[in-house]
Write a protein that holds these residues in place. Sequence first.
Motif, PDB file in Angstrom:
ATOM      1  N   GLN A 133       1.007  -1.358   0.034  1.00  0.00           N
ATOM      2  CA  GLN A 133      -0.204   0.292  -0.449  1.00  0.00           C
ATOM      3  C   GLN A 133       0.742   0.971   0.049  1.00  0.00           C
ATOM      4  O   GLN A 133       2.261   1.809   1.052  1.00  0.00           O
ATOM      5  CB  GLN A 133      -1.155   0.043   1.044  1.00  0.00           C
ATOM      6  N   ASP A 136       0.442   7.126   0.638  1.00  0.00           N
ATOM      7  CA  ASP A 136      -0.923   7.964   1.068  1.00  0.00           C
ATOM      8  C   ASP A 136      -2.377   7.153   0.570  1.00  0.00           C
ATOM      9  O   ASP A 136      -2.865   7.950   0.778  1.00  0.00           O
ATOM     10  CB  ASP A 136      -1.486   9.349  -1.069  1.00  0.00           C
ATOM     11  N   GLY A 137      -2.146   5.878   1.347  1.00  0.00           N
ATOM     12  CA  GLY A 137      -3.202   5.036   1.538  1.00  0.00           C
ATOM     13  C   GLY A 137      -3.743   4.379   0.379  1.00  0.00           C
ATOM     14  O   GLY A 137      -4.987   3.873   0.101  1.00  0.00           O
ATOM     15  N   SER A 147      -0.801   6.036  -7.252  1.00  0.00           N
ATOM     16  CA  SER A 147      -2.118   5.094  -6.705  1.00  0.00           C
ATOM     17  C   SER A 147      -3.521   5.001  -7.645  1.00  0.00           C
ATOM     18  O   SER A 147      -3.826   6.870  -8.673  1.00  0.00           O
ATOM     19  CB  SER A 147      -2.639   5.894  -5.512  1.00  0.00           C
ATOM     20  N   THR A 152      -7.346   0.813  -5.849  1.00  0.00           N
ATOM     21  CA  THR A 152      -7.566   1.128  -4.874  1.00  0.00           C
ATOM     22  C   THR A 152      -8.722   0.418  -4.231  1.00  0.00           C
ATOM     23  O   THR A 152      -8.962  -0.346  -3.185  1.00  0.00           O
ATOM     24  CB  THR A 152      -7.621   2.069  -4.447  1.00  0.00           C
ATOM     25  N   THR A 167      -6.335  -1.653   9.489  1.00  0.00           N
ATOM     26  CA  THR A 167      -6.028   0.088   9.330  1.00  0.00           C
ATOM     27  C   THR A 167      -5.685   0.365   7.535  1.00  0.00           C
ATOM     28  O   THR A 167      -5.528   1.681   7.331  1.00  0.00           O
ATOM     29  CB  THR A 167      -4.150   0.270  10.257  1.00  0.00           C
ATOM     30  N   SER A 168      -4.958  -0.612   6.532  1.00  0.00           N
ATOM     31  CA  SER A 168      -4.631  -0.341   5.784  1.00  0.00           C
ATOM     32  C   SER A 168      -6.603  -0.664   4.793  1.00  0.00           C
ATOM     33  O   SER A 168      -6.843   0.504   3.708  1.00  0.00           O
ATOM     34  CB  SER A 168      -4.448  -2.241   5.010  1.00  0.00           C
ATOM     35  N   HIS A 170      -8.661   1.427   6.890  1.00  0.00           N
ATOM     36  CA  HIS A 170      -9.418   2.278   7.064  1.00  0.00           C
ATOM     37  C   HIS A 170      -8.285   3.420   6.013  1.00  0.00           C
ATOM     38  O   HIS A 170      -9.383   4.484   5.840  1.00  0.00           O
ATOM     39  CB  HIS A 170      -9.241   2.989   8.497  1.00  0.00           C
ATOM     40  N   ARG A 171      -7.347   3.090   5.534  1.00  0.00           N
ATOM     41  CA  ARG A 171      -6.041   4.158   5.029  1.00  0.00           C
ATOM     42  C   ARG A 171      -7.016   4.353   3.421  1.00  0.00           C
ATOM     43  O   ARG A 171      -6.654   5.649   2.775  1.00  0.00           O
ATOM     44  CB  ARG A 171      -4.774   3.874   4.749  1.00  0.00           C
ATOM     45  N   GLY A 172      -7.128   3.055   2.525  1.00  0.00           N
ATOM     46  CA  GLY A 172      -7.562   2.513   1.705  1.00  0.00           C
ATOM     47  C   GLY A 172      -9.516   3.906   1.010  1.00  0.00           C
ATOM     48  O   GLY A 172      -9.735   4.019   0.505  1.00  0.00           O
ATOM     49  N   ARG A 174     -10.127   6.233   3.073  1.00  0.00           N
ATOM     50  CA  ARG A 174      -9.938   7.188   3.236  1.00  0.00           C
ATOM     51  C   ARG A 174      -9.158   8.263   1.674  1.00  0.00           C
ATOM     52  O   ARG A 174      -9.224   9.220   1.570  1.00  0.00           O
ATOM     53  CB  ARG A 174      -8.394   7.982   3.867  1.00  0.00           C
ATOM     54  N   TRP A 175      -8.685   6.969   1.532  1.00  0.00           N
ATOM     55  CA  TRP A 175      -8.193   7.175  -0.111  1.00  0.00           C
ATOM     56  C   TRP A 175      -9.305   8.105  -1.223  1.00  0.00           C
ATOM     57  O   TRP A 175      -9.398   8.933  -2.032  1.00  0.00           O
ATOM     58  CB  TRP A 175      -6.808   7.138  -1.117  1.00  0.00           C
TER      59      TRP A 175
END
Length: 426
Positions: A133, A136-137, A147, A152, A167-168, A170-172, A174-175
């Motif tokens: 990942q 930047d998410g 990305s 994504t 966690t991954s 949530h970051r994805g 957000r992206w």
Amino acid sequence: MESIDLALIETCVDRSIRLLQRTFQRHPTGGGWYHDLETGPPGPSATAVGLAAMRLIARAPEHVPEATAFLKARQCRSGDRLIDGGWAVNTSHGIPVTECTALVLWVLARCGIQSTASGPDLRRAAQWLACNQNPDGGWGSLLGRPSRTWLTALSVRALSAARANETSVHRGVRWLQEHGDDAGGWPEVPGSPPTTTHTALALIALQEAGIPADDAGVRRGYSWLIQRLDPHKLHDDEARYEVYNVDHTSANGTASPWVSTVWHPGLPYAVSALTRCADEAAGPLLFTAVNTLIRSQRGDGRWPGLDGVARLSVWDVWPYLDALHDVETMRLAHRGDVLVLLRPGAMLVQRPSVRALEPARLLAGARRTRWQSLLRRHWATGILVVSVTVGAIAALLDVLAVRDLVLGLLLPVILVFVQTAMRPSR
């Protein structure tokens, strides 16, 4: 009134399953499918979706053990965490990529296939996605590659289905939330125009990750999709292909470049998104789009290709099967039903036993049944209301004395009490 006949969907599904059964290819490590169904050798992406078609949609074990064994054999093993656990496509020089790894993990997790000694290791696959990942998410083909919306969204779906690496996820999420267009759609890559295809997959990924239907970004995305989708066209002219260069440099400095191509038959992804949409305006669009899918299937079980070439491609089969499966598994729907759109937000479900009847007759019968039920339950109250109305008019016209009116109402009142007392308690 527009309708969706789930029996016709079953006919489409059966044709496609027969095509996949016919094009299955044996392999020393098991067996599977290649994206060009008439050539080989098998590849992990096509094998994964073929396995899903058999296990999830056809609900048959045919070729599942061989496909599972093939995917296990093709899962990369390495001391390098950026390599270990992923899957390479046949053209990526043995280097695992997101396009393949996310798809295989999503399919296996969605089918309920668990990590076993004889099958792929889903935990390592999820770890590969987390390790690759971007900061930047989002996800590109590999860690450090730009990305992209498609990759994504696919990775978010895979990790959500596998219930891994929150966690991954949530970051994805957000992206995706941060890289949608101001108007509500999603582009192929940040800065390019949004497309209905990328918007549909982004919306599916967000909802599968737990973002609620009433989220402002989700509602805005569906509004954008509803306004711009043409439900009569299979392919999104703005996103038929996603083609980009990828390169990998090994530890010894050797560069391995290749071209990655992702095929996008747009309408199936839009149908899958609309089955999850809470907006009433999505109903007419969904019904029209589903009937477009049904009418467009060819006799051999595939749909018209993106490039018009006569070859048999798994990407002219699987996305459509997946979309039709989403329709079949919508809330209230069962195999063999006919779904009738009465108006936006209102749908009639005809079970197989009454599928031959016209919806108007069913609705008229339902209204008669409702009135008959009300009459049986409240006949005494009805007599009382009529008696009061007629008596009051007669008293006003001096035809009936008030004393006689009161005496005349005693029997209806007694009947109401008797009916209430006889009504079974809940």
